[in-house]
Each structure stands twice: as structure tokens, then as C-alpha cells.
Design a protein around this motif. Structure first.
Motif, short mmCIF file in Angstrom:
data_model
loop_
_atom_site.label_atom_id
_atom_site.label_comp_id
_atom_site.label_asym_id
_atom_site.label_seq_id
_atom_site.Cartn_x
_atom_site.Cartn_y
_atom_site.Cartn_z
N ARG A 64 0.80 -1.22 0.00
CA ARG A 64 0.00 0.00 0.00
C ARG A 64 0.84 1.28 0.00
NH1 ARG A 64 -3.93 3.09 2.95
NH2 ARG A 64 -5.52 3.60 1.41
N LEU A 65 2.00 1.21 -0.61
CA LEU A 65 2.73 2.46 -0.80
C LEU A 65 1.98 3.29 -1.82
CD1 LEU A 65 6.38 1.27 -0.58
CD2 LEU A 65 5.12 2.67 1.03
N PHE A 66 1.36 2.62 -2.76
CA PHE A 66 0.34 3.29 -3.55
C PHE A 66 -0.79 2.34 -3.88
CE2 PHE A 66 2.53 1.75 -7.31
CZ PHE A 66 3.88 2.01 -7.10
N ASP A 67 -1.92 2.93 -4.27
CA ASP A 67 -3.11 2.14 -4.54
C ASP A 67 -3.29 1.95 -6.04
OD1 ASP A 67 -3.83 1.92 -1.93
OD2 ASP A 67 -5.14 3.67 -1.94
N HIS A 113 -7.96 -4.36 1.33
CA HIS A 113 -6.92 -3.39 1.39
C HIS A 113 -7.40 -1.94 1.44
CE1 HIS A 113 -2.91 -2.38 -0.01
NE2 HIS A 113 -2.64 -3.56 0.46
N LEU A 114 -8.42 -1.66 0.63
CA LEU A 114 -8.91 -0.27 0.55
C LEU A 114 -9.91 0.04 1.65
CD1 LEU A 114 -9.45 0.45 -3.23
CD2 LEU A 114 -7.68 1.35 -1.72
N ARG A 125 -2.32 7.17 7.60
CA ARG A 125 -1.10 7.78 7.10
C ARG A 125 -0.92 9.21 7.58
NH1 ARG A 125 1.09 6.26 1.20
NH2 ARG A 125 1.11 4.24 2.23
N TRP A 126 -2.01 9.97 7.65
CA TRP A 126 -1.90 11.36 8.09
C TRP A 126 -1.35 11.40 9.51
CZ3 TRP A 126 -4.25 12.84 12.56
CH2 TRP A 126 -5.34 12.10 12.99
N TYR A 127 -1.76 10.40 10.31
CA TYR A 127 -1.32 10.36 11.71
C TYR A 127 0.18 10.07 11.78
CZ TYR A 127 -0.85 9.06 16.57
OH TYR A 127 -0.43 9.01 17.87
N LEU A 128 0.62 9.11 10.98
CA LEU A 128 2.04 8.75 10.99
C LEU A 128 2.90 9.92 10.56
CD1 LEU A 128 1.70 5.20 9.41
CD2 LEU A 128 2.40 5.71 11.75
N VAL A 165 -0.06 15.67 3.32
CA VAL A 165 -0.77 14.40 3.52
C VAL A 165 -1.39 13.95 2.20
CG1 VAL A 165 -2.75 13.32 4.63
CG2 VAL A 165 -1.17 14.67 5.98
N TRP A 166 -1.92 14.91 1.48
CA TRP A 166 -2.49 14.61 0.18
C TRP A 166 -1.39 14.09 -0.76
CZ3 TRP A 166 -2.20 17.29 -4.71
CH2 TRP A 166 -3.09 16.78 -5.66
N GLY A 167 -0.25 14.74 -0.69
CA GLY A 167 0.88 14.34 -1.53
C GLY A 167 1.36 12.93 -1.25
N TYR A 168 1.20 12.51 0.00
CA TYR A 168 1.64 11.17 0.37
C TYR A 168 0.52 10.14 0.31
CZ TYR A 168 6.43 12.06 1.86
OH TYR A 168 7.76 12.32 1.88
N HIS A 169 -0.65 10.53 -0.17
CA HIS A 169 -1.77 9.60 -0.21
C HIS A 169 -1.47 8.45 -1.17
CE1 HIS A 169 -5.78 7.97 -0.76
NE2 HIS A 169 -6.04 8.49 0.42
N PRO A 170 -1.84 7.23 -0.77
CA PRO A 170 -1.52 6.08 -1.63
C PRO A 170 -2.13 6.19 -3.04
CG PRO A 170 -2.50 5.33 0.44
CD PRO A 170 -2.49 6.81 0.48
#
Lengths: 242, 263
Positions: free
Chosen positions: A52-55, A68-69, B104-107, B248-253
Motif C-alpha cells: 500500500r505504498l500506492f493504490d 486493502h482499501l 497515514r496522516w497520523y504517521l 498528507v495529500w501528496g503522500y496519499h496512496p
């Protein structure tokens, strides 16, 4: 049979270039599944999607039954990963590295202490508990990474070409270790391009140019292609599509 | 409980790394000290500072630039930790963080807060040396400066994180120095008050007043002298929130990691 990982119709593209095309497979618990493919086959992309580094906009991934999602935290909590690139903090000790990870996965201090002890023992790392990772050889660092990936008792263990840069004895030891883990009931997905890392009882997935070319147990794949060895099978499958 | 444990672990790791990277710590401290001891001494005569709030009397130039140099520590650290994230992402320890079963935002926020603590610690060491040198704000000011340092550090760290999520070429520090740190630092109130800049160029003064770094510096300056600069507080908070949201948006999966490699 319980499934550690299910991947269905997964596709992914970098711009116009398709990296994965309708990939579907399952990794059962208790079996070592080898994802075999030449460089550029799409293995790392597949791993990036599973971790899940990317979807991916298409397809589904389930880890131990968790989508996963929809339930990413439950899914991630059941997965241990050994990345291709080294991910340990070199200046921290083996124990500090492991405890950091244990806390990220929500283990209490006490729980973390006992699990760290167990895993270090399992991987013959007890004497190195207080050593800085920088002082360890490549083979030992990899072992620490595998020990770390198991701290939270995952159902699925992913390894992305973990033997890169290791000498032959370390590589052999690692292959044996991981096969041992599978026999304890964990689902293992091991990506590699090295044929000698495959054992006879393994499940095999051959990926080439983003598509699955063969799937099944090693002997099945060899029989189906009417060839005599795995290397021949690999050659046929990866040449055919080129 | 899990979230809290993870937060402590991330902070603790950051502190351990900080302890092990003494060279980086010394470098981060030498930079503002050179400015204080040499630059400020040299310019003391040229740059007279009139009585402007929060100062109640004429002050030496050293006293004026100390909050600015404190901000400089936060600025450099914020950018450096963003770079280390690019590096980490390549090296993989960012991957370990992002595969933890927490939002992810939390991390990312934990990581940001942890590195801000380390920055604030360095800022205090600098302020202590400045105190010994003769720049001595009221004792209570040091306490009141803490929230300002944290907020300023978070804002600059969030900006760094935002840059690291979008710009692939950030990998070398020289680029960040030229295109981010220098313009932000020189086009701010760190080294000269706005009215001074106004005299030579109204345009530059306007730009400096919109620079979030200026507002962070003013927030720290006023806090060090026991006052709250409300506008600077709001400006810094809003900038921080905006940078963090975008990061956070930039790092979104779903966006993928910009630096994600093919394989």
C-alpha cells in the motif's frame, strides 16, 4: 485452506506504460509462494501495491481476508514485509530497531520485550541484541529484518528480492529459514529472479512484462510445458512473450 | 493506545538518531552562531534598529537577529528532515513507517512533531549560548517561546514534507538552499525589520510580509519578550495547516509516491 493473500484483476500503469496487467493469484497460508520474474517484470510494482505504498485504481487485494482499501489498518496489521532496500537504522542497535517496529504495530513494552527475545532466538541473533546494525554483515542484517517482520505475528510475509547482495552461504541460509517459516503456517510471498531459490514443494508464479505467465506448483509448471527443468520452463515463458 | 505508543516510538527514534548524528547537531548550531558572532557584530553599526515592538528600548543588532536565527534553525531542520524523508523513502525506513497499521496522516504528523521537538531542543541550546553572549530576553520569555518554536517548527517541517512529496529533484541540498531556504530567509524579518525593507523596496517588503517564515520569526520574537503576536500566530497556524494538508495529500496512496520506482 486459509488464504494469506488474494489478488484479483490487479492492473497498474505508469502513465502509458502498463506495469501490471490483470494480475490474479492467491497465497495460501503454510506455503512458500515464489514470484519469479526477470528484472522489470513488475514484481516491485506488485509489492508496492500490496504494501500500500500506492493504490491501484483497479482490482482488489485482500490480506487474511481484509480488503486493502476498505480496511487498510486490519490488512496492514496482518502483513510483515522485508523490502528490497535495507530499512534498518544503522546507528541503532538490533533491539532498538525491533522495538521501534513493535511500537509502530502497537505492541506493549512487555509484549515487545518477549517477542523480540523469541525472534532473536529463532534467528540466532541473541548475541547481537545490543550490537549496532552498522556492525553486522549483510546476511545478519537481512535476518534482523525478517525477525522484525515477524514481531507482530503476521499471516503473510512478503520478501522482495531479499538475497540481493548476499554471499552464497548467507543466501542459502536465508532461503532455508524462510521455507521453515512457511512450514510453521505463515503465507510467504518471495519475489526473486534467481531460480535456485525455488524448492520443489513451492508454489510458483511466473511474472513477465506485467502478466502472469504460469502459476502452480513447481512440478506442475514443468510438466505442463513439457520441459525438463525449471530453468527451461522459465526460459520458454519469458522468451515467448518477448 | 496503539497510536500513542507509535507516537512515542517515532519521537524516541528521532531523538536517538539526533544523539547519534552529533556532527549534524554541531553544524546546525554553528550556522546561526556564525551569524550572531560575526555577521551581527560587523553590521552592528550599519544597521541601527529603532524602538519597535516588542522591544521597549533601543537594542543592539545582535538582539534583533537572535529570534531570526532561532527561526533559521527551525527552517534548516525542517528542510533537512524533508530531505531525509526523500532519502528515507529511497532507503526504505519511510516505507517501514508507512506500512504501520495506522492512518497515514497520523504517521506523518507524528514524524513531523518528533522532528520539531528535536529542532526546538537545538533552538534552546542556541538561545542559551546567545544568553551567555549577552542577548538576554526576560526569563519567562524562554518558556513562552516554546509554543511559538513548536508551531513555527511544525509549519516549516510541514512545508519541507510538502516539498518532499512533490519534488523529486529535492535530493540535493544545494537546490533546496538556493530555491527555498535562501529566499525564505533573506526575504523575511529575520535580519531586518519590515520598515527597513520598505525604505529600499516596497515590493520586497510586501513579499516579506507574506512570507510565512517572517510570521514565524515574529511569533517567536514577540513570545521571547512575553507577548503574543496574534496576526503572526494566526498566519503561522493557517500556513501550517495548509502545508500539512497538502503534504498528507501528496503522500496519499492513491497518488502514489512521486519517487516511486518502477520494477
Amino acid at each position: 485452506m486459509n488464504l494469506a493473500l488474494e489478488v484479483e484483476n490487479l492492473s497498474f500503469a505508469y502513465g502509458p506504460k502498463k506495469a501490471l496487467d490483470e494480475v490474479s493469484f492467491a497465497v495460501p497460508q503454510g506455503v512458500c509462494t515464489i514470484l519469479l520474474g526477470p528484472n522489470g517484470a513488475g514484481k516491485t510494482t506488485l509489492f508496492n501495491l500490496i504494501t500500500r505504498l500506492f493504490d491501484s485504481p483497479t482490482g482488489t487485494i485482500r490480506i487474511a481476508g481484509f480488503d486493502h482499501l476498505r480496511r487498510p489498518n486490519q490488512a496492514l496489521a496482518r502483513m510483515g514485509v522485508v523490502f528490497q532496500q535495507p530499512t534498518l537504522d544503522l546507528d541503532l542497535t538490533v533491539e532498538q530497531n525491533l522495538r521501534y517496529f513493535a511500537a509502530l504495530h502497537g505492541l506493549s513494552r512487555k509484549q515487545a520485550g518477549s517477542r523480540v527475545g523469541e525472534e532473536l532466538e529463532r534467528f540466532d541473533l541473541v548475541p547481537y541484541r545490543k550490537s549496532k546494525v552498522r556492525a553486522l554483515s549483510g546476511g545478519y542484517r537481512r535476518r534482523v529484518e525478517i525477525a522484525r517482520a515477524l514481531l507482530h505475528r503476521p499471516k503473510l510475509l512478503l520478501l522482495d528480492e531479499p538475497t540481493v547482495g548476499l554471499d552464497i552461504p548467507s543466501r542459502k541460509a536465508l532461503v532455508d529459514h524462510v521455507h521453515g517459516l512457511a512450514s510453521e503456517g505463515i503465507g510467504v510471498l518471495w519475489a526473486t529472479h534467481l531460480l535456485d531459490e525455488v524448492e520443489a514443494g513451492d508454489q510458483l508464479i511466473i511474472l513477465h512484462r506485467g502478466r502472469i505467465r504460469a502459476i502452480g506448483c513447481v512440478t506442475e509448471v514443468i510438466e505442463r510445458l513439457a520441459v525438463t527443468s525449471l530453468s527451461e520452463a522459465f526460459q520458454v515463458l519469458t522468451k515467448e512473450a518477448a | 493506545m496503539h497510536a500513542l505508543r507509535a507516537f512515542w516510538a517515532i519521537t524516541w527514534r528521532e531523538l536517538l538518531r539526533f544523539v547519534h548524528q552529533r556532527g549534524r547537531f554541531v553544524a546546525a548550531l554553528v550556522r546561526p552562531l556564525v551569524w550572531l558572532f560575526i555577521f551581527a557584530a560587523g553590521f552592528r553599526a550599519t544597521l541601527g534598529i529603532a524602538v519597535t515592538p516588542p522591544y521597549q528600548t533601543y537594542i543592539l543588532y545582535e538582539e534583533y537577529i537572535t529570534p531570526g536565527l532561532t527561526g533559521m534553525i527551525l527552517l534548516f531542520n525542517g528542510m533537512q528532515s524533508s530531505l531525509s524523508m526523500v532519502y528515507d523513502r529511497e532507503m526504505g525506513s519511510m516505507r517501514v513507517l508507512l506500512t504501520a497499521p495506522l492512518p497515514r496522516w497520523y504517521l506523518l504528523s507524528c514524524k513531523l512533531l518528533a522532528s520539531t521537538f528535536v529542532s526546538a531542543l537545538q533552538a534552546y541550546v542556541f538561545l542559551a549560548i546567545a544568553w551567555a553572549y549577552g542577548v538576554q530576553p526576560p526569563p519567562l520569555g524562554y518558556l513562552k517561546a516554546l509554543p511559538a518554536l513548536i508551531l513555527g517548527g511544525l509549519m516549516l517541517g510541514a512545508l519541507g514534507m510538502l516539498l518532499s512529496s512533490f519534488i523529486r529533484q529535492l535530493e540535493n541540498f544545494a537546490g533546496v538552499m538556493n530555491f527555498v531556504i535562501f529566499p525564505m530567509f533573506f526575504l523575511s524579518t529575520a535580519l531586518y525589520p519590515l520598515w527597513r525593507l520598505q525604505e529600499s523596496s516596497p515590493l520586497l517588503a510586501t513579499l516579506a510580509s507574506y512570507n510565512p517564515f517572517s510570521q514565524a520569526v515574529e511569533l517567536i520574537r514577540f513570545a521571547l519578550y512575553g507577548q503574543i503576536h496574534l496576526y503572526a500566530l494566526l498566519y503561522t497556524s493557517v500556513s501550517m495547516a495548509a502545508f500539512l494538508l497538502l503534504a498528507v495529500w501528496g503522500y496519499h496512496p492513491a497518488r502514489g509516491l512521486t519517487a516511486a520506482r518502477r520494477g
